[in-house]
Design a protein around this motif. Sequence first.
Motif, PDB file in Angstrom:
ATOM      1  N   GLY A 135       0.814  -1.265   0.159  1.00  0.00           N
ATOM      2  CA  GLY A 135      -0.150  -0.010  -0.178  1.00  0.00           C
ATOM      3  C   GLY A 135       1.052   1.294  -0.070  1.00  0.00           C
ATOM      4  N   ALA A 136       1.851   1.226   0.914  1.00  0.00           N
ATOM      5  CA  ALA A 136       2.810   2.472   0.817  1.00  0.00           C
ATOM      6  C   ALA A 136       3.350   2.716  -0.483  1.00  0.00           C
ATOM      7  CB  ALA A 136       3.878   2.269   1.917  1.00  0.00           C
ATOM      8  N   LEU A 137       4.122   1.448  -1.103  1.00  0.00           N
ATOM      9  CA  LEU A 137       4.548   1.500  -2.432  1.00  0.00           C
ATOM     10  C   LEU A 137       3.764   2.080  -3.387  1.00  0.00           C
ATOM     11  CD1 LEU A 137       6.705  -1.552  -2.915  1.00  0.00           C
ATOM     12  CD2 LEU A 137       7.707   0.778  -2.987  1.00  0.00           C
ATOM     13  N   LEU A 138       2.497   1.794  -3.368  1.00  0.00           N
ATOM     14  CA  LEU A 138       1.451   2.252  -4.367  1.00  0.00           C
ATOM     15  C   LEU A 138       1.107   3.901  -4.101  1.00  0.00           C
ATOM     16  CD1 LEU A 138      -1.231  -0.788  -4.517  1.00  0.00           C
ATOM     17  CD2 LEU A 138       0.339   0.135  -6.117  1.00  0.00           C
ATOM     18  N   ARG A 139       1.090   4.197  -2.946  1.00  0.00           N
ATOM     19  CA  ARG A 139       0.807   5.764  -2.428  1.00  0.00           C
ATOM     20  C   ARG A 139       2.221   6.330  -3.192  1.00  0.00           C
ATOM     21  NH1 ARG A 139       1.049   6.383   2.876  1.00  0.00           N
ATOM     22  NH2 ARG A 139       0.997   4.314   3.340  1.00  0.00           N
ATOM     23  N   ALA A 140       3.305   6.087  -3.180  1.00  0.00           N
ATOM     24  CA  ALA A 140       4.619   6.643  -3.334  1.00  0.00           C
ATOM     25  C   ALA A 140       4.743   6.658  -4.908  1.00  0.00           C
ATOM     26  CB  ALA A 140       5.901   5.869  -2.980  1.00  0.00           C
ATOM     27  N   ALA A 141       3.926   5.670  -5.599  1.00  0.00           N
ATOM     28  CA  ALA A 141       3.880   5.602  -7.023  1.00  0.00           C
ATOM     29  C   ALA A 141       2.912   6.512  -7.572  1.00  0.00           C
ATOM     30  CB  ALA A 141       3.707   4.433  -7.628  1.00  0.00           C
ATOM     31  N   ALA A 178      -1.426   7.313 -11.527  1.00  0.00           N
ATOM     32  CA  ALA A 178      -0.910   6.147 -12.483  1.00  0.00           C
ATOM     33  C   ALA A 178      -2.121   5.261 -13.026  1.00  0.00           C
ATOM     34  CB  ALA A 178      -0.200   5.215 -11.535  1.00  0.00           C
ATOM     35  N   LEU A 179      -3.074   5.010 -12.447  1.00  0.00           N
ATOM     36  CA  LEU A 179      -4.153   4.253 -12.528  1.00  0.00           C
ATOM     37  C   LEU A 179      -5.189   5.131 -13.598  1.00  0.00           C
ATOM     38  CD1 LEU A 179      -6.225   1.696 -12.500  1.00  0.00           C
ATOM     39  CD2 LEU A 179      -7.145   2.839 -10.504  1.00  0.00           C
ATOM     40  N   ALA A 180      -5.399   6.246 -13.422  1.00  0.00           N
ATOM     41  CA  ALA A 180      -6.158   7.029 -14.422  1.00  0.00           C
ATOM     42  C   ALA A 180      -5.477   7.039 -15.869  1.00  0.00           C
ATOM     43  CB  ALA A 180      -5.933   8.419 -14.093  1.00  0.00           C
ATOM     44  N   VAL A 181      -4.110   7.154 -16.253  1.00  0.00           N
ATOM     45  CA  VAL A 181      -3.495   7.141 -17.237  1.00  0.00           C
ATOM     46  C   VAL A 181      -3.486   5.831 -17.725  1.00  0.00           C
ATOM     47  CG1 VAL A 181      -1.331   7.395 -18.286  1.00  0.00           C
ATOM     48  CG2 VAL A 181      -1.899   9.182 -16.689  1.00  0.00           C
ATOM     49  N   THR A 182      -3.457   4.744 -16.779  1.00  0.00           N
ATOM     50  CA  THR A 182      -3.381   3.357 -17.620  1.00  0.00           C
ATOM     51  C   THR A 182      -4.779   3.173 -18.187  1.00  0.00           C
ATOM     52  OG1 THR A 182      -1.846   2.864 -15.935  1.00  0.00           O
ATOM     53  CG2 THR A 182      -3.166   1.065 -16.934  1.00  0.00           C
ATOM     54  N   VAL A 183      -5.888   3.611 -17.525  1.00  0.00           N
ATOM     55  CA  VAL A 183      -7.287   3.291 -18.128  1.00  0.00           C
ATOM     56  C   VAL A 183      -7.426   4.025 -19.293  1.00  0.00           C
ATOM     57  CG1 VAL A 183      -9.459   3.775 -17.411  1.00  0.00           C
ATOM     58  CG2 VAL A 183      -8.334   2.891 -15.639  1.00  0.00           C
ATOM     59  N   LEU A 184      -6.795   5.275 -19.346  1.00  0.00           N
ATOM     60  CA  LEU A 184      -6.952   5.757 -20.563  1.00  0.00           C
ATOM     61  C   LEU A 184      -6.395   5.378 -21.565  1.00  0.00           C
ATOM     62  CD1 LEU A 184      -6.133   9.766 -19.323  1.00  0.00           C
ATOM     63  CD2 LEU A 184      -8.316   8.912 -20.125  1.00  0.00           C
ATOM     64  N   GLN A 206       4.256   4.665 -15.710  1.00  0.00           N
ATOM     65  CA  GLN A 206       3.693   5.658 -14.891  1.00  0.00           C
ATOM     66  C   GLN A 206       4.190   5.158 -13.463  1.00  0.00           C
ATOM     67  OE1 GLN A 206       1.425   8.145 -15.277  1.00  0.00           O
ATOM     68  NE2 GLN A 206       2.369   7.903 -17.197  1.00  0.00           N
ATOM     69  N   LEU A 207       4.524   4.010 -13.005  1.00  0.00           N
ATOM     70  CA  LEU A 207       5.037   3.553 -11.854  1.00  0.00           C
ATOM     71  C   LEU A 207       6.502   4.153 -11.579  1.00  0.00           C
ATOM     72  CD1 LEU A 207       3.990  -0.055 -11.434  1.00  0.00           C
ATOM     73  CD2 LEU A 207       2.844   1.760 -10.146  1.00  0.00           C
ATOM     74  N   SER A 208       7.135   3.929 -12.613  1.00  0.00           N
ATOM     75  CA  SER A 208       8.587   4.827 -12.551  1.00  0.00           C
ATOM     76  C   SER A 208       8.584   6.066 -12.447  1.00  0.00           C
ATOM     77  CB  SER A 208       9.333   4.274 -14.068  1.00  0.00           C
ATOM     78  OG  SER A 208       9.009   5.215 -14.896  1.00  0.00           O
ATOM     79  N   VAL A 209       7.566   6.801 -13.067  1.00  0.00           N
ATOM     80  CA  VAL A 209       7.473   8.361 -13.065  1.00  0.00           C
ATOM     81  C   VAL A 209       6.909   8.778 -11.498  1.00  0.00           C
ATOM     82  CG1 VAL A 209       6.029  10.175 -13.803  1.00  0.00           C
ATOM     83  CG2 VAL A 209       6.937   8.794 -15.419  1.00  0.00           C
ATOM     84  N   CYS A 236      11.971   1.421  -8.526  1.00  0.00           N
ATOM     85  CA  CYS A 236      11.762   2.429  -9.654  1.00  0.00           C
ATOM     86  C   CYS A 236      12.616   1.853 -10.829  1.00  0.00           C
ATOM     87  CB  CYS A 236      12.262   3.786  -9.098  1.00  0.00           C
ATOM     88  SG  CYS A 236      12.410   5.060 -10.267  1.00  0.00           S
ATOM     89  N   VAL A 237      13.764   1.454 -10.350  1.00  0.00           N
ATOM     90  CA  VAL A 237      14.731   0.737 -11.334  1.00  0.00           C
ATOM     91  C   VAL A 237      14.137  -0.583 -12.046  1.00  0.00           C
ATOM     92  CG1 VAL A 237      16.667  -0.724 -11.587  1.00  0.00           C
ATOM     93  CG2 VAL A 237      16.747   1.212 -10.356  1.00  0.00           C
ATOM     94  N   ALA A 238      13.171  -1.439 -11.299  1.00  0.00           N
ATOM     95  CA  ALA A 238      12.475  -2.363 -11.850  1.00  0.00           C
ATOM     96  C   ALA A 238      11.460  -1.815 -12.616  1.00  0.00           C
ATOM     97  CB  ALA A 238      11.642  -3.364 -10.769  1.00  0.00           C
TER      98      ALA A 238
END
Length: 263
Positions: A6-12, A17-23, A49-52, A88-90
């Motif tokens: 959950g914390a990793l997702l918040r940091a991403a 990120a989800l909005a752009v992915t759905v778009l 988006q996760l990397s950004v 981020c590297v991954a």
Amino acid sequence: MTTGAGALLRAAHAGPALAVTVLTLLLAVSAGLGPARTVLVTAAVLAGQLSVGWSNDLRDRSRDAAVGRSDKPLATGELTVGLVRWACVAAVVATVVLSLACGLVPGLVHLLCVASAWSYNLWLKATSASWLPYAVSFGGLPVFVHLAGGSTPPTEVVAGGALLGVGAHLLNAVPDLADDEATGVRGLPHRLGARRSTLLAVVLLVAATAALLVTGTVGLAGTTVGALVVAGLAGLALVGRGRAPFYSAVGIALTDVVLLVAR
């Protein structure tokens, strides 16, 4: 400290990120990509988006801590810098692999979009050109999707994407203007101020929709419904508080993509 997902997702920046992915998914459908190609393109954009998002929080962790951002896991110590760096590297590796799997030219276009977003995080965020990466990345997204499917996007779709990106940037920055300026960030929204940024954003978002409606073939009923939905969301963007204007922008973007699918 925690290593929770959950914390990793918040940091991403999971919401944007989800909005752009759905778009992207909807764009792929509108471009006529097959199921396998749609999954590949969408996965590439999600990884990017996760990397950004992670690079943004890594870059801003000191500033976020200085202004007491309790919603930032790196600033509060919920996450370690090392863990987010590895994530981020991954994500970067996955972005490169998945993008190029879509084809050399479309892959390079998507990598340019991601690099543009990174340039915002690393440099342009604090300059008057803070809008430029959003125009490039959002305008380039339909180019990537269409090229991955063997076609080219209509000009109005690319222009609409760029307008949507800049509008979303302006609205997303408004709630954080004071905190940003306190830590030396003075992008275009900070120079315009909250009111002018909001007004300009709404103009850009409505213009993007108008371009799609004028050039589309959704019929009178579709045009009327689309216009009413966007008008309502634009009104919310003008009067809403906090992140409401930004999510209004996301709603307008989703409406525009639905109009694309219905063309």
